[in-house]
Design a protein around this motif. Structure first.
Motif, short mmCIF file in Angstrom:
data_model
loop_
_atom_site.label_atom_id
_atom_site.label_comp_id
_atom_site.label_asym_id
_atom_site.label_seq_id
_atom_site.Cartn_x
_atom_site.Cartn_y
_atom_site.Cartn_z
N GLN A 344 6.65 -6.16 14.09
CA GLN A 344 6.29 -6.74 12.80
C GLN A 344 7.50 -6.81 11.87
N LEU A 348 8.48 -10.16 10.02
CA LEU A 348 8.50 -10.29 8.56
C LEU A 348 9.90 -10.60 8.05
N ARG A 349 10.92 -10.05 8.69
CA ARG A 349 12.31 -10.23 8.27
C ARG A 349 13.13 -10.61 9.51
N ALA A 378 9.69 -3.33 -0.31
CA ALA A 378 8.61 -4.27 0.01
C ALA A 378 8.31 -4.24 1.50
N LEU A 379 9.37 -4.19 2.34
CA LEU A 379 9.15 -4.12 3.78
C LEU A 379 8.46 -2.81 4.16
N ARG A 381 6.38 -1.06 2.42
CA ARG A 381 4.96 -1.14 2.05
C ARG A 381 4.19 -2.06 2.99
N GLU A 382 4.82 -3.15 3.43
CA GLU A 382 4.15 -4.05 4.36
C GLU A 382 3.91 -3.37 5.70
N ALA A 385 1.09 -0.86 5.32
CA ALA A 385 -0.22 -1.52 5.32
C ALA A 385 -0.64 -1.86 6.75
N LEU A 386 0.31 -2.29 7.58
CA LEU A 386 0.00 -2.60 8.97
C LEU A 386 -0.45 -1.35 9.71
N SER A 439 4.40 5.60 2.13
CA SER A 439 5.58 4.75 2.03
C SER A 439 6.13 4.86 0.62
#
Length: 545
Positions: A344, A348-349, A378-379, A381-382, A385-386, A439
């Motif tokens: 992921q 995402l990046r 931000a990464l 936290r993403e 969440a995953l 996180s």
């Protein structure tokens, strides 16, 4: 060592051919007293027993340490058994012992070292691939295509079988193909344009049993024309029983030649060295990048060389995100969770570089082209969440390090991210919140991060000291830590018996009794502020939740 060409050609290669084939720099020649044209008849990994002759083989000294006596023993033993060359490990920053070089010179055996980023499997794959290229036959017109790569081989095969050819790896990714004529079917066009067989088609091949047949059959498989789908032939490309890929021939506006199956078999044999080289390059690139990223994050080796290996320049800012799970007793959901987070992160990046380690992942997040740092928080936290919405996922704590002006300073961001992870774990262990925070960046975990830095600095002083508090901590931890846990809750509340008892799920009188034992048995004065400070540090350093 098998040549991987289904019996065609000689099963040997020269040392020079191996080194010329080594585009990735897996091996480095130190000396060759008998010259580079010595014949290599195979490979021996480690010590395969005193009865095994090494005549003409390269010995991969997998078990030999780098110290001089062991290296000299490995060289002399291999030479005595008739080896043509010996490969030692090359440790970053450490040269091969001079005694080993002298022994190789005296015994007239070639001496090489394996690159620090490579492993013995890479060295074995290199020799295997070089041998396969040397063994490629020269007895028909198609053999000339081996010097032109897979595309030339696909084109030559297409001419002889009067069809369209694709060369695919075991994951059905297209590695090469012949020219596509105007009569090519839609499946071939979409496969070539997409660089791989469409997922729906792979699923269909699995259901029909063709994938299983391809993986187990030695023969050419025939697929009859079906509606808009023309006739196809497919054959597996194997080396020593290992599946390397497959060749597909499709009728392209005309019938395949009568001898198309024979042509495809021959092409599969000629494709072996190319697919071995492809696999070696793919594996070598991945290992080299992992080695560079690990060195960059841990501050080992040449950091500028590491950056260039990752395709980055020193003027690019970066930040590091680290995800850590508690090591389980055995592999389980945590492994799958970290794998999912690694995938992921790059999804995402796309510019991110990910290092997968035993119980963690580390993501190097390069900055933007305009010099702005990537948003590591931000990464984080993403990814959090995953992990939170993954069924059965093991707990993963994710810390974002600060942005640094250059990848040369990535170690600083990495170490800060690790501190953030420790802070999150420390808070969760002590507070037991219903919804723990897993996180954060340095700003969100600031006070705890600073406390951990101070505790790390204090630890050597504490461990060298003595006295009643040391005696209390040492004896109670050996007995299970009941008093240490009680003191931790009491000191954190601070001194509120009722609140501390609730946190410990005890009756307040039970907690009072335990604190009285601390005073009476160990002579520790809980009313003295200096004693409370030492106790607070000692409890935190004990690691008890």
């Amino acid at each position: 060592m098998t040549s991987g060409t289904n019996g065609s050609g000689p099963d040997h290669v020269t040392l020079r051919q191996i080194l010329e084939h080594d585009e990735e720099g897996v091996l480095r020649l130190l000396l060759a007293p008998a010259g580079q044209d010595v014949t290599v008849l195979g490979v021996i990994i480690g010590d395969e027993g005193p009865a095994r002759a090494h005549a003409g083989r390269i010995v991969l000294a997998a078990g030999a340490p780098q110290d001089p006596p062991a290296a000299v023993t490995a060289v002399r033993e291999a030479a005595w058994r008739g080896a043509s060359a010996v490969v030692l490990r090359e440790r970053e920053g450490a040269s091969v012992p001079a005694e080993a070089l002298a022994a190789a010179e005296e015994c007239a055996v070639a001496l090489l070292v394996r690159a620090p980023w490579a492993d013995w499997g890479d060295a074995l794959a290199l020799i295997r691939s070089a041998t396969a290229f040397a063994a490629a036959g020269r007895d028909d017109l198609m053999a000339d295509a081996t010097t032109g790569g897979l595309t030339a081989l696909a084109s030559a095969t297409a001419r002889q079988c009067r069809g369209s050819i694709t060369v695919e790896d075991p994951q059905f990714r297209v590695l090469a193909h012949s020219a596509t004529g105007p009569e090519a079917d839609g499946l071939r066009r979409s496969t070539i344009l997409g660089g791989r067989v469409p997922d729906w088609r792979v699923a269909e091949l699995r259901r029909s049993g063709l994938v299983h047949t391809l993986r187990t059959s030695e023969d050419v498989i025939h697929r009859a024309a079906d509606g808009d789908t023309p006739e196809r032939l497919v054959v597996a490309v194997r080396s020593g029983g290992e599946l390397l890929g497959s060749l597909w021939a499709a009728a392209d506006g005309q019938r395949l030649s009568p001898d198309a199956a024979h042509v495809l078999r021959r092409a599969a044999a000629l494709a072996v060295p190319h697919l071995l080289r492809h696999r070696m390059r793919e594996s070598g690139t991945a290992r080299r990048e992992a080695h560079a990223l690990r060195g960059l994050l841990h501050g080992t080796g040449d950091r500028r060389a590491h950056l260039w290996s990752l395709g980055l320049t020193p003027d690019v800012p970066c930040a590091v995100v680290v995800g850590v799970r508690t090591p389980p007793d055995e592999p389980g959901p945590g492994d799958r969770t970290l794998e999912a987070l690694a995938v992921q992160a790059t999804a995402l990046r796309p510019a991110a570089r990910v290092l997968r380690e035993e119980d963690a992942i580390a993501v190097l997040l390069p900055g933007h082209d305009d010099g702005r740092p990537g948003d590591a928080l931000a990464l984080a936290r993403e990814l959090d969440a995953l992990a939170a919405r993954t069924p059965g996922a093991a707990p993963v704590w994710i810390g974002a390090g600060p942005a640094v002006g250059s990848g040369l300073d990535a170690t600083r961001s990495y170490e800060e991210a690790l501190l953030v992870v420790r802070a999150l774990q420390d808070r969760e262990g002590r507070r037991r919140d219903a919804r723990p925070v897993r996180s954060a960046g340095p700003d969100q975990a600031g006070a705890t991060v600073e406390a951990l830095r101070m505790l790390d600095a204090v630890r050597p002083v504490w461990e060298s000291g003595s006295g009643p508090v040391h005696e209390l901590i040492r004896e109670d931890l050996a007995a299970g830590g009941e008093l240490v846990r009680s003191l931790g809750a009491y000191l954190e509340t601070p001194g509120d018996i009722a609140s501390a008892a609730r946190r410990l799920t005890l009756h307040p009188n039970t907690l009072r009794y335990r604190l009285r034992r601390v005073r009476e048995r160990f002579g520790v004065d809980l009313d003295d502020p200096d004693t409370r400070l030492v106790l607070t540090l000692a409890v935190r350093l004990s690691g008890m939740p």
